[in-house]
Motif scaffolding. Sequence first.
Motif, short mmCIF file in Angstrom:
data_model
loop_
_atom_site.label_atom_id
_atom_site.label_comp_id
_atom_site.label_asym_id
_atom_site.label_seq_id
_atom_site.Cartn_x
_atom_site.Cartn_y
_atom_site.Cartn_z
N GLY A 44 8.70 11.14 -6.26
CA GLY A 44 8.22 9.82 -6.64
C GLY A 44 7.57 9.90 -8.02
N SER A 246 14.90 5.21 -3.86
CA SER A 246 14.57 5.19 -5.30
C SER A 246 15.74 5.75 -6.11
CB SER A 246 13.33 6.04 -5.59
OG SER A 246 12.25 5.61 -4.83
N ASP A 286 11.64 5.34 3.19
CA ASP A 286 12.07 4.87 1.87
C ASP A 286 13.37 4.06 1.92
OD1 ASP A 286 9.84 5.89 0.67
OD2 ASP A 286 10.86 7.43 -0.50
N GLU A 290 10.84 2.91 -4.88
CA GLU A 290 9.41 2.91 -5.21
C GLU A 290 9.07 1.75 -6.15
OE1 GLU A 290 8.76 6.66 -7.25
OE2 GLU A 290 10.57 6.34 -8.45
N GLY A 311 6.67 4.86 4.02
CA GLY A 311 6.63 4.92 2.56
C GLY A 311 6.41 6.35 2.09
N ASP A 313 8.12 7.88 -1.57
CA ASP A 313 8.03 7.77 -3.03
C ASP A 313 7.06 6.68 -3.47
OD1 ASP A 313 9.96 9.66 -3.11
OD2 ASP A 313 11.52 8.43 -4.04
N ILE A 314 7.02 5.60 -2.73
CA ILE A 314 6.21 4.45 -3.14
C ILE A 314 4.70 4.71 -2.93
CG2 ILE A 314 6.36 3.21 -0.92
CD1 ILE A 314 6.70 0.61 -2.65
N ARG A 321 -2.82 4.06 -3.27
CA ARG A 321 -1.55 3.38 -3.02
C ARG A 321 -1.39 3.05 -1.53
NH1 ARG A 321 1.64 3.31 -7.58
NH2 ARG A 321 3.50 2.83 -6.37
#
Length: 425
Positions: A44, A246, A286, A290, A311, A313-314, A321
């Motif tokens: 990510g 992503s 995912d 992201e 979640g 990569d995000i 986050r």
Amino acid sequence: MGRIARIRAREILDSRGNPTIEVEVHLDSGFYGRACVPSGASTGKHEALELRDKDKSRYLGKGVQKAVFNVNEIIAPQLEGLDSSRQSEIDMLLCELDGTENKSKLGANAILAVSMSLARATAEELGIPLFAYLGGVRARVLPVPFMNVINGGVHADNPLDFQEFMLVPWGAESFAQALRMGVETYHTLKGLLKEKKLSTSVGDEGGFAPQIGSPEEALDLLLFAIEKAGYKPGEEIALAMDVAASELYKEGLYHLPGLGKILSREELTEYYGKLCENYPIVLLEDPFSEDDPEGFKLITSKLGGKIQIVGDDILVTNPKRIKWAIEEKLCNAVLIKLNQIGTVTETIQAVELAYRGSFRAMISHRSGETEDAFIADLSVALNTGQIKTGAPARSERTAKFNQLLRIEEYLGDGALFAGKEFIKK
Ligand SMILES: O=C(O)[C@@H](CO)OP(=O)(O)O
Ligand SMILES: [Mg+2]
């Protein structure tokens, strides 16, 4: 408690044959802890920074001599003499020494290797297993292993767009039984691939990488293998996928060349909906990029009541986050990777935050791993009830499974296998 007498870092190799960092923290009592840091491929962009040398004359620019130097010459002198049991205080000191938001000065790999070996050294000195040191008396839940047995995406050289197809042996009574169910299905799958004249070569995480393009084909193979191995799909062994979307996202659209489609956020959501109707899928990681929180929101509103939307990569194991994701209802679970954030303390904080927001947490390996089984202990310490650590056929992955077998044996009647309860929505 023991004081830190000496810290030594060195460059070793990971499972992809790339250099990574290993650290030893020695205490004045003679006890020591050693830890190695893994490395991702589908990383990510908000992850803490993995420091690499970029000197093309060594390991094609992938060396970690700078990170080794930072541990030996900058971190070690600051930590020597400190009480090793002050994990959170020392982790915060490491963050301060670095001084950047993403640990780019000293390197998250350098910092994490110190943080992990510090915990291990202290557990050694106390004479208790790492999971018990990190989790105390409460640590007793053995996770359901999410076993990635078909690899695609950037982890394999086949046309599969989605990165990971996982077996979820959640109907077992114990971790040992879950592992056996997964292993039997893995070997049955190999036979099936051979019968179909499909390749049994493997991807980075030890899962097979057949030359197939559609997720349905992969899921059908899994269903067939589960049944052939003597188990009931869904009831005993469910399925999960890490799309790693992503990697598929370009200019607002999802490019699926293996499937021969380019889909919008709405079309992809519909596609996931169909897959979840037709297959016993209990978790999607995912499913969107992201850079596409709207996609996450959409799928969580549609499928979040039935399955886990994870979640990776995000969220990158970052407490800030994760907080955002809870507030915005982007997903309902978070993937936890130590090296995305860079210290043991912040990783624990990320899991605690997730729990407070009624999110599930899944402890995870990286696609580039080492023989270090720290995450096995961490999953029990934090009672996450779920771990993903690849296929059961490469030593860097089996190291984690084997450690979980040892922990289950150690806990005896005190062990509690997570089973469906920790997975089901
Ligand atoms: O995407 C993921 O979840 C991981 C681990 O399976 O892959 P990587 O380590 O390459 O980021
Ligand atoms: Mg992932």
